[in-house]
Write a protein that holds these residues in place. Structure first.
Motif, short mmCIF file in Angstrom:
data_model
loop_
_atom_site.label_atom_id
_atom_site.label_comp_id
_atom_site.label_asym_id
_atom_site.label_seq_id
_atom_site.Cartn_x
_atom_site.Cartn_y
_atom_site.Cartn_z
N UNK A 52 49.94 39.96 63.00
CA UNK A 52 51.10 39.36 62.33
C UNK A 52 50.85 39.18 60.83
N UNK A 53 49.68 39.62 60.34
CA UNK A 53 49.41 39.58 58.91
C UNK A 53 48.65 38.37 58.42
N UNK A 54 48.16 37.52 59.34
CA UNK A 54 47.38 36.35 58.91
C UNK A 54 46.03 36.85 58.39
N UNK A 55 45.67 36.42 57.17
CA UNK A 55 44.40 36.83 56.57
C UNK A 55 43.29 35.84 56.91
N UNK A 56 42.05 36.24 56.64
CA UNK A 56 40.91 35.34 56.87
C UNK A 56 41.03 34.07 56.03
N UNK A 57 41.40 34.23 54.76
CA UNK A 57 41.53 33.06 53.89
C UNK A 57 42.58 32.09 54.41
N UNK A 58 43.70 32.63 54.87
CA UNK A 58 44.74 31.76 55.43
C UNK A 58 44.21 31.04 56.67
N UNK A 59 43.61 31.81 57.59
CA UNK A 59 43.14 31.26 58.85
C UNK A 59 42.12 30.15 58.62
N UNK A 60 41.13 30.41 57.78
CA UNK A 60 40.08 29.43 57.54
C UNK A 60 40.58 28.26 56.70
N UNK A 102 40.91 41.40 60.30
CA UNK A 102 40.09 40.62 59.37
C UNK A 102 39.17 39.65 60.12
N UNK A 103 38.04 39.30 59.51
CA UNK A 103 37.09 38.42 60.18
C UNK A 103 37.69 37.06 60.52
N UNK A 104 37.32 36.55 61.69
CA UNK A 104 37.63 35.20 62.16
C UNK A 104 39.03 35.03 62.72
N UNK A 105 39.96 35.90 62.39
CA UNK A 105 41.35 35.74 62.79
C UNK A 105 41.56 36.31 64.20
N UNK A 106 42.13 35.51 65.13
CA UNK A 106 42.43 36.06 66.46
C UNK A 106 43.31 37.30 66.34
N UNK A 107 43.07 38.32 67.19
CA UNK A 107 43.74 39.62 67.04
C UNK A 107 45.26 39.55 66.94
N UNK A 108 45.92 38.74 67.76
CA UNK A 108 47.38 38.66 67.72
C UNK A 108 47.89 38.15 66.40
N UNK A 114 32.03 27.51 61.14
CA UNK A 114 31.52 27.76 62.50
C UNK A 114 32.59 27.47 63.54
N UNK A 115 33.25 26.33 63.40
CA UNK A 115 34.26 25.94 64.38
C UNK A 115 35.46 26.88 64.35
N UNK A 116 35.89 27.30 63.17
CA UNK A 116 37.11 28.09 63.03
C UNK A 116 36.87 29.59 63.05
N UNK A 117 35.60 29.99 63.11
CA UNK A 117 35.27 31.41 63.16
C UNK A 117 34.26 31.65 64.27
N UNK A 118 34.72 31.69 65.53
CA UNK A 118 33.81 31.93 66.65
C UNK A 118 33.05 33.23 66.47
N UNK A 119 31.82 33.30 66.99
CA UNK A 119 31.01 34.52 66.82
C UNK A 119 31.73 35.78 67.27
N UNK A 120 32.53 35.68 68.32
CA UNK A 120 33.25 36.85 68.82
C UNK A 120 34.33 37.35 67.89
#
Length: 202
Positions: free
Chosen positions: A52-60, A42-48, A30-36
């Motif tokens: 740059x190639x950051x995946x959801x798994x990396x981000x979370x 990919x889901x949850x990752x800020x557009x910028x 919830x904290x790392x994946x804002x509803x927006x």
């Protein structure tokens, strides 16, 4: 463990603060994946960062220090690029946010903010950055009698439906900051979500 959340489904039906028992792994999501950002690709990752190639798994999978490092780097570039606002244009004060969420008063030199239903704890540079983003955004005016539920965590589609907001052009986003609906570009929205993630109070 009792935590404070503005759960999307409940917030849409009855926009109000929801207190729930939530496992730690769900809180991280919830904290790392804002509803927006949940329905972005990919889901949850800020557009910028997604560009740059950051995946959801990396981000979370980042820890709190990594989110903090990313935010401080972005904050520095924001503070260097703009003049500091002369006025505080945020609607809700720190003590009002503390009361909404049943939080202890912010420590000396810090204050609370509220982004998309999640309270955040800010130092002076964080707060100045939030003021800058608020100043750069367009504040969306609502129909008479329609009030924002500041504790509701809503997706873009839910915000548009609940508050009867017009569809935005590509590269534009809605967000609720300290009780106001803002319209932000992708880069401004990404900065806002980075503050939210790095400074979340859960």
């Amino acid at each position: 463990m009792v935590r404070i959340l503005g759960l999307t489904g409940l917030a849409l039906a009855t926009p109000q603060l929801v207190v729930a028992e939530v496992p730690d792994d769900e809180l991280v999501g919830y904290a790392n994946c804002p509803p927006g950002l949940a329905k972005k690709d990919p889901p949850c990752v800020p557009p910028g960062l997604a560009r740059k190639g950051v995946t959801s798994d990396e981000w979370l999978g980042y820890d709190a220090d990594r989110y903090d490092d990313i935010w401080i780097e972005r904050r520095r570039s924001l503070l260097d690029a703009y003049d500091i606002p002369e006025a505080d244009g945020l609607l809700l004060r720190s003590d009002e946010i503390a009361a909404l969420y049943g939080l202890v008063p912010a420590p000396e030199g810090q204050r609370y903010g509220l982004i998309d239903g999640l309270p955040i704890l800010l130092d002076q540079d964080d707060y100045t950055s939030l003021l800058l983003l608020n100043e750069l955004a367009d504040v969306t005016r609502l129909d008479d009698g329609l009030r924002v539920a500041p504790t509701a965590a809503l997706t873009q589609r839910e915000l548009m439906s609940l508050y009867r907001l017009p569809q935005l052009a590509d590269g534009q986003n809605y967000s609720v900051v300290n009780g106001q609906i803002l319209q932000l570009s992708d880069s401004e929205y990404e900065m806002l979500q980075l503050i939210r993630i790095a400074r979340a109070v859960l």
